[in-house]
Design a protein around this motif. Structure first.
Motif, PDB file in Angstrom:
ATOM      1  N   SER A 145      32.525  80.756  32.538  1.00 45.67           N
ATOM      2  CA  SER A 145      33.258  81.897  32.873  1.00 45.67           C
ATOM      3  C   SER A 145      34.729  80.360  31.622  1.00 45.67           C
ATOM      4  O   SER A 145      35.719  81.067  30.926  1.00 45.67           O
ATOM      5  N   SER A 146      34.014  79.235  31.129  1.00 44.81           N
ATOM      6  CA  SER A 146      35.190  78.152  30.486  1.00 44.81           C
ATOM      7  C   SER A 146      34.564  77.898  29.797  1.00 44.81           C
ATOM      8  O   SER A 146      34.619  76.119  29.934  1.00 44.81           O
ATOM      9  N   PRO A 147      33.373  78.303  29.042  1.00 42.75           N
ATOM     10  CA  PRO A 147      33.294  78.064  28.002  1.00 42.75           C
ATOM     11  C   PRO A 147      33.897  77.369  27.322  1.00 42.75           C
ATOM     12  O   PRO A 147      34.734  77.347  26.574  1.00 42.75           O
ATOM     13  N   LEU A 159      29.916  86.283  27.192  1.00 38.64           N
ATOM     14  CA  LEU A 159      31.404  86.545  27.486  1.00 38.64           C
ATOM     15  C   LEU A 159      31.358  87.371  28.605  1.00 38.64           C
ATOM     16  O   LEU A 159      32.438  87.795  29.030  1.00 38.64           O
ATOM     17  N   HIS A 160      30.674  88.207  29.083  1.00 39.89           N
ATOM     18  CA  HIS A 160      30.580  88.191  30.400  1.00 39.89           C
ATOM     19  C   HIS A 160      31.334  87.979  31.102  1.00 39.89           C
ATOM     20  O   HIS A 160      31.151  88.728  32.470  1.00 39.89           O
ATOM     21  N   LEU A 161      30.515  86.625  30.780  1.00 45.13           N
ATOM     22  CA  LEU A 161      31.628  85.946  32.430  1.00 45.13           C
ATOM     23  C   LEU A 161      32.574  85.899  32.601  1.00 45.13           C
ATOM     24  O   LEU A 161      32.908  84.830  33.541  1.00 45.13           O
ATOM     25  N   GLN A 162      33.488  86.122  31.478  1.00 47.07           N
ATOM     26  CA  GLN A 162      35.001  85.555  31.376  1.00 47.07           C
ATOM     27  C   GLN A 162      34.799  87.080  31.867  1.00 47.07           C
ATOM     28  O   GLN A 162      36.222  88.004  31.038  1.00 47.07           O
ATOM     29  N   TYR A 315      33.275 100.861  37.839  1.00 50.32           N
ATOM     30  CA  TYR A 315      34.248 100.651  37.051  1.00 50.32           C
ATOM     31  C   TYR A 315      33.104 100.463  35.740  1.00 50.32           C
ATOM     32  O   TYR A 315      32.022  99.814  35.765  1.00 50.32           O
ATOM     33  N   ILE A 316      33.503 100.441  34.748  1.00 55.72           N
ATOM     34  CA  ILE A 316      32.581  99.886  33.341  1.00 55.72           C
ATOM     35  C   ILE A 316      33.718  99.515  32.216  1.00 55.72           C
ATOM     36  O   ILE A 316      35.211 100.163  32.088  1.00 55.72           O
ATOM     37  N   ARG A 317      33.495  98.667  31.180  1.00 51.11           N
ATOM     38  CA  ARG A 317      34.128  98.012  30.497  1.00 51.11           C
ATOM     39  C   ARG A 317      32.966  97.488  28.590  1.00 51.11           C
ATOM     40  O   ARG A 317      32.142  97.066  29.412  1.00 51.11           O
ATOM     41  N   ASN A 318      33.990  98.144  27.538  1.00 50.01           N
ATOM     42  CA  ASN A 318      32.827  97.456  26.819  1.00 50.01           C
ATOM     43  C   ASN A 318      33.742  96.204  26.231  1.00 50.01           C
ATOM     44  O   ASN A 318      34.985  95.820  26.368  1.00 50.01           O
ATOM     45  N   GLN A 319      32.369  95.558  25.571  1.00 49.87           N
ATOM     46  CA  GLN A 319      33.027  94.316  24.863  1.00 49.87           C
ATOM     47  C   GLN A 319      32.333  94.643  23.319  1.00 49.87           C
ATOM     48  O   GLN A 319      31.702  95.214  23.191  1.00 49.87           O
ATOM     49  N   ALA A 320      33.988  94.537  22.403  1.00 48.16           N
ATOM     50  CA  ALA A 320      33.312  94.319  21.034  1.00 48.16           C
ATOM     51  C   ALA A 320      32.958  93.165  20.306  1.00 48.16           C
ATOM     52  O   ALA A 320      35.172  93.408  19.845  1.00 48.16           O
ATOM     53  N   THR A 321      33.529  92.199  20.035  1.00 49.43           N
ATOM     54  CA  THR A 321      34.222  91.220  19.427  1.00 49.43           C
ATOM     55  C   THR A 321      33.910  91.229  18.390  1.00 49.43           C
ATOM     56  O   THR A 321      33.313  91.786  17.150  1.00 49.43           O
ATOM     57  N   MET A 322      35.416  90.607  17.942  1.00 50.24           N
ATOM     58  CA  MET A 322      35.696  90.840  16.739  1.00 50.24           C
ATOM     59  C   MET A 322      35.502  92.446  16.024  1.00 50.24           C
ATOM     60  O   MET A 322      34.809  92.458  14.289  1.00 50.24           O
ATOM     61  N   ASN A 323      35.823  93.524  16.788  1.00 52.65           N
ATOM     62  CA  ASN A 323      35.612  94.731  16.187  1.00 52.65           C
ATOM     63  C   ASN A 323      35.703  94.537  14.864  1.00 52.65           C
ATOM     64  O   ASN A 323      37.006  94.801  14.071  1.00 52.65           O
ATOM     65  N   PRO A 324      35.083  95.522  14.393  1.00 51.95           N
ATOM     66  CA  PRO A 324      35.358  95.677  12.180  1.00 51.95           C
ATOM     67  C   PRO A 324      36.284  97.348  12.604  1.00 51.95           C
ATOM     68  O   PRO A 324      36.105  97.972  10.998  1.00 51.95           O
ATOM     69  N   ALA A 325      35.891  98.450  12.934  1.00 49.12           N
ATOM     70  CA  ALA A 325      35.948  99.504  13.637  1.00 49.12           C
ATOM     71  C   ALA A 325      37.538  99.760  14.418  1.00 49.12           C
ATOM     72  O   ALA A 325      37.995  98.788  15.139  1.00 49.12           O
ATOM     73  N   ASN A 326      37.999 100.375  14.714  1.00 48.75           N
ATOM     74  CA  ASN A 326      39.012 101.047  14.866  1.00 48.75           C
ATOM     75  C   ASN A 326      39.477 102.751  14.982  1.00 48.75           C
ATOM     76  O   ASN A 326      39.808 102.979  15.900  1.00 48.75           O
ATOM     77  N   LEU A 374      20.088  86.857  26.794  1.00 55.82           N
ATOM     78  CA  LEU A 374      19.237  87.377  27.510  1.00 55.82           C
ATOM     79  C   LEU A 374      20.637  88.069  28.233  1.00 55.82           C
ATOM     80  O   LEU A 374      20.756  87.144  29.478  1.00 55.82           O
ATOM     81  N   GLN A 375      21.011  89.118  28.541  1.00 54.77           N
ATOM     82  CA  GLN A 375      22.608  89.873  29.932  1.00 54.77           C
ATOM     83  C   GLN A 375      20.975  90.399  29.692  1.00 54.77           C
ATOM     84  O   GLN A 375      21.171  91.977  28.987  1.00 54.77           O
ATOM     85  N   TYR A 376      20.733  91.169  31.168  1.00 53.93           N
ATOM     86  CA  TYR A 376      20.448  92.301  32.169  1.00 53.93           C
ATOM     87  C   TYR A 376      21.016  92.396  33.353  1.00 53.93           C
ATOM     88  O   TYR A 376      21.534  91.504  34.064  1.00 53.93           O
ATOM     89  N   ALA A 377      21.559  93.863  32.742  1.00 57.48           N
ATOM     90  CA  ALA A 377      22.775  94.335  33.815  1.00 57.48           C
ATOM     91  C   ALA A 377      22.205  95.827  35.046  1.00 57.48           C
ATOM     92  O   ALA A 377      22.171  96.817  33.894  1.00 57.48           O
ATOM     93  N   ASP A 378      22.614  95.863  36.426  1.00 59.31           N
ATOM     94  CA  ASP A 378      22.373  96.784  36.690  1.00 59.31           C
ATOM     95  C   ASP A 378      23.884  97.673  37.383  1.00 59.31           C
ATOM     96  O   ASP A 378      23.665  96.953  38.746  1.00 59.31           O
ATOM     97  N   TYR A 379      24.801  98.262  36.482  1.00 53.73           N
ATOM     98  CA  TYR A 379      25.734  98.781  36.854  1.00 53.73           C
ATOM     99  C   TYR A 379      25.832 100.283  37.199  1.00 53.73           C
ATOM    100  O   TYR A 379      25.535 101.156  36.357  1.00 53.73           O
TER     101      TYR A 379
END
Length: 436
Positions: A145-147, A159-162, A315-326, A374-379
């Motif tokens: 959470s603080s790498p 990043l999901h741990l943040q 609740y759900i939220r996307n992660q888009a690292t340095m997203n090249p699109a807008n 690997l990140q495996y999630a049951d949301y």
């Protein structure tokens, strides 16, 4: 003519300069500027740069400034950081970090550095208890959470741990008061943080719905904790940022557990249209192993975590690292634009990574370190499980100081109903320079 009366002075100047140089060398060691002869007081400076070249498939419906795109090649600065910190007295410590994240061709120009960290701390009982305050990365929940961004094994941190990254904090940093220390092999951190206003987060939408989202009401304090037992070599807790891999320089085995709690952090409506408030409550456990594994400098890195996220109903939220699109013209795509995927949500997520550093001087004076994560999630919000894959190889030109990382990442695409419809991939080449 008067200068000719002082020939001894001119003969002495080179000797004085030489003496000052020798003294300066004695007070600059291990990239620290020592403030006293013993070296117990010092100031240190570090610089980190991570530069990306990336080719990736884009989510269905993606647009870049109104132009439809299904793939992209982009160049960007993932991270650029400068740190200065120091032990001013035997009990007083300060830490400041400035930097920039995710700068690419659609970013605002000349946006400048911003403050990542700015805090001070005082050792009440040396090693065992320090208290501090300010804007800092001291956080609960898990190890990563603080790498330490400059020592992570792959192309990026998990990043999901943040869990509230840039939603109610500033790229994981929080305005907080914290306590931290080590008692024997027990390492702990406890944090009282004041969340940033959700209204200032990117893409803020104040509408309330049947699915939970962060409430725009004045937030309650957030409570964080992370505790670990260090079985083998002891790790430093000088700063909040935990080492990604030691490349065989240590033998570390830690087991940890943590939490984050905030009362009435989220809201939603019931089917009867009543407004309901929900607490945010996250819990996690993890294990970390990093040690030499064979002759010639070989080393093994293993890490696994299990986290239960309590963000509220659906609740759900996307992660888009340095997203090249807008933009995205397809409302049936849950992932949003560009390279987004649902990394955060109410439910349980499991993360694991493994890497192996090959022998030193494998390629001239350099070596390689392949890895997989690997990140495996049951949301609750998703009908199908979420699996994110990151695999690659590091070319360690000079440890973490200079390295190339080639990564392949594969992410799932979901429709608005929460069903997985396809998978897309991305190749990233990162060059890192790290003066530490």
């Amino acid at each position: 003519m008067a200068l000719l009366k002082w020939p001894g002075l001119f003969r002495a100047i080179p000797l004085l300069l030489l003496a000052q140089g020798v003294q300066a060398q004695n007070f600059i060691k291990d990239r620290k500027l020592y403030l006293n002869e013993s070296g117990s007081s010092y100031v240190k400076f570090t610089v980190l740069g991570q530069f990306w070249l990336r080719q990736q498939e884009l989510n269905p419906g993606t647009t870049i400034n109104g132009t439809p795109k299904d793939n992209s090649t982009d160049i960007g600065i993932r991270r650029l950081r400068m740190q200065v910190y120091g032990q001013l007295t035997d009990r007083a410590f300060f830490y400041v970090q400035l930097g920039q994240n995710n700068f690419n061709n659609i970013s605002d120009r000349k946006q400048g550095f911003f403050v990542h960290d700015a805090y001070g701390e005082y050792a009440i009982v040396k090693q065992k208890l320090s208290l501090g305050a300010g804007l800092s990365g001291w956080s609960g929940l898990s190890r990563f959470s603080s790498p330490s961004a400059g020592t992570i094994m792959g192309v990026d941190a998990p990043l999901h741990l943040q869990s509230t990254n840039d939603v109610t904090d500033q790229f994981l940093r929080k305005l907080s008061v914290f306590a931290k220390g080590k008692i024997g092999r027990f390492d702990y951190r406890l944090v009282m943080a004041q969340p940033h206003a959700i209204q200032k987060s990117a893409g803020y939408n104040g509408a309330i719905s049947l699915a939970s989202n962060f409430s725009p009401k004045a937030p309650s304090m957030q409570w964080n904790g992370y505790f670990q037992w260090q079985f083998l070599d002891q790790e430093s807790n000088l700063t909040p940022y935990t080492q990604g891999t030691y490349l065989g320089a240590k033998r570390v085995l830690n087991i940890g557990a943590g939490f984050i709690y905030q009362k009435d952090a989220l809201w939603r409506t019931s089917s009867a249209r009543d407004t309901l408030m929900e607490d945010m409550a996250h819990f996690s456990g993890d294990v970390y192993y990093d040690a030499p594994a064979g002759p010639g400098g070989q080393a093994l890195n293993l890490y696994a975590s299990v986290a239960h996220y309590g963000f509220g109903k659906n609740y759900i939220r996307n992660q888009a690292t340095m997203n090249p699109a807008n933009g995205n013209t397809n409302p049936d795509v849950l992932n949003g634009s560009g390279n987004g995927y649902p990394a955060f949500g109410t439910g349980t997520t499991v993360y694991a990574q493994a890497g192996y550093k090959l022998r030193d001087s494998l390629i001239g004076s350099t070596t390689l370190m392949p890895y997989i994560a690997l990140q495996y999630a049951d949301y609750d919000r998703l009908n199908d499980k979420m699996l994110f894959v990151d695999a690659g190889i590091n070319w360690l030109l000079s440890g973490h100081t200079s390295k190339l990382t080639l990564s392949y990442q594969n992410r799932p695409i979901y429709n608005a109903a929460g069903d997985q419809t396809k998978r897309l991939g991305a190749f990233t080449l990162q060059y890192q320079v790290f003066f530490n």
